[in-house]
Enzyme design. Sequence first.
Site, mmCIF file in Angstrom:
data_model
loop_
_atom_site.group_PDB
_atom_site.id
_atom_site.type_symbol
_atom_site.label_atom_id
_atom_site.label_comp_id
_atom_site.label_asym_id
_atom_site.label_seq_id
_atom_site.Cartn_x
_atom_site.Cartn_y
_atom_site.Cartn_z
ATOM 1 N N CYS A 45 19.805 157.554 57.932
ATOM 2 C CA CYS A 45 18.423 157.675 58.397
ATOM 3 C C CYS A 45 18.424 157.951 59.896
ATOM 4 O O CYS A 45 18.925 157.125 60.668
ATOM 5 C CB CYS A 45 17.638 156.390 58.099
ATOM 6 S SG CYS A 45 15.940 156.419 58.721
ATOM 7 N N ARG A 58 18.836 166.575 50.469
ATOM 8 C CA ARG A 58 17.778 166.063 51.358
ATOM 9 C C ARG A 58 18.345 165.023 52.314
ATOM 10 O O ARG A 58 18.454 165.255 53.516
ATOM 11 C CB ARG A 58 16.625 165.473 50.530
ATOM 12 C CG ARG A 58 15.353 165.187 51.339
ATOM 13 C CD ARG A 58 15.361 163.898 52.127
ATOM 14 N NE ARG A 58 15.574 162.724 51.305
ATOM 15 C CZ ARG A 58 15.685 161.494 51.793
ATOM 16 N NH1 ARG A 58 15.648 161.288 53.118
ATOM 17 N NH2 ARG A 58 15.896 160.466 50.993
ATOM 18 N N ASP A 59 18.738 163.881 51.815
ATOM 19 C CA ASP A 59 19.196 162.784 52.661
ATOM 20 C C ASP A 59 20.460 163.159 53.421
ATOM 21 O O ASP A 59 20.647 162.780 54.580
ATOM 22 C CB ASP A 59 19.445 161.541 51.799
ATOM 23 C CG ASP A 59 19.422 160.249 52.589
ATOM 24 O OD1 ASP A 59 19.454 160.301 53.828
ATOM 25 O OD2 ASP A 59 19.371 159.175 51.972
ATOM 26 N N HIS A 110 18.818 152.790 45.737
ATOM 27 C CA HIS A 110 19.315 153.744 46.730
ATOM 28 C C HIS A 110 20.150 152.947 47.726
ATOM 29 O O HIS A 110 19.602 152.189 48.530
ATOM 30 C CB HIS A 110 18.120 154.412 47.427
ATOM 31 C CG HIS A 110 18.494 155.410 48.481
ATOM 32 N ND1 HIS A 110 18.341 156.768 48.301
ATOM 33 C CD2 HIS A 110 18.987 155.262 49.735
ATOM 34 C CE1 HIS A 110 18.725 157.407 49.400
ATOM 35 N NE2 HIS A 110 19.123 156.508 50.283
ATOM 36 N N ASN A 148 25.239 157.654 52.453
ATOM 37 C CA ASN A 148 24.953 157.118 51.127
ATOM 38 C C ASN A 148 26.248 156.865 50.359
ATOM 39 O O ASN A 148 27.320 157.345 50.735
ATOM 40 C CB ASN A 148 24.124 158.138 50.334
ATOM 41 C CG ASN A 148 22.756 158.371 50.928
ATOM 42 O OD1 ASN A 148 21.781 157.762 50.519
ATOM 43 N ND2 ASN A 148 22.678 159.260 51.895
#
Length: 323
Positions: free
Chosen positions: A240, A13-14, A207, A249
């Site tokens: 983001c 996802r991210d 996170h 990340n």
Amino acid sequence: MATKVLVSEVGPRDGLQSVKRTMSLAHKTQWISALHAAGLQEIEVGSFVSPKLLPQMADTAQVVAHAKTLPGLHVAVLVPNLKGAQAAFEAGVHKITLPISVTEVHSLANIRRTHEQVFEEVRQVVALRNAQYPGIAIEAGMSVAFGCTLAGAVADDETMRIGHLMAELGVDEVGLSDTTGYGNPAQVGRMFRRLQAELGEKAGGAHFHNTRGQGMANVVAALDAGVTTFDASQGGLGGCPYAPGATGNIVTEDLVYLLEAMGLDTGIDVEKLLAARAVLAEGLPGEPLYGHVPDAGLPKGFVYADGRVPPETPARVGCGAQA
């Protein structure tokens, strides 16, 4: 017995929402299967969001359907609103994460909603879950909890105020996200201790992004504060799209090695994780992937926290001139 730590993989996802190209459904399902085979127990497999905004996530329902066939896998997704939550609930996910921006300027940029609008939508999502889908967990993922590229410094009290409100609205857990890499270990330890003291069983996981190289130091600070759930992305993919400067990340491979080396049990096999990385690379040819452990390999004599011994592999990093 070693303390167990949950590593939640958010790359599908991210990670994928942050790259320009779209990974094929076949590669996504193959990658998620490989991550599951490596021992990942929770994977955020996609996001129920408008395909016009994020075409990379257009096939999330099909990805969820595949992920649900993998034994023991906790299937998570991100949803930005009530419509997305409805779709996720109908797909039969185990957990949804609502992105809740601590600063309103980030909320407007990220999901185009004011705080007042977001809070009302959270009420509606919780009410829908309670009425029709009681077995599905809801997490409030507190974006820009440690600082915001758009708004600047974020006060601890403001993060906690929003966190308390989420708990009062009925979410099951409140996690803290360093969306833009502003967090430092002292701040991380302070905030997670406060989160646990004030929200109790609703205090969630961490996170972290590695924008300024603080990711692993922040993990250790969070561990010291009692956190046992960490998000990570294979190959360090992520960021983001609506937070300038929010790079990837923390790397799943490096996180798992760190935790296991500290005697914490993740249940994940690093060698199989590296095999999953090869699937990722095949699905996104030419996309930069990061991580120290994939380059260096496991050190000689390394033993997992549960006593597993990995196969011996040749050293991948030299230590000076040959004699």
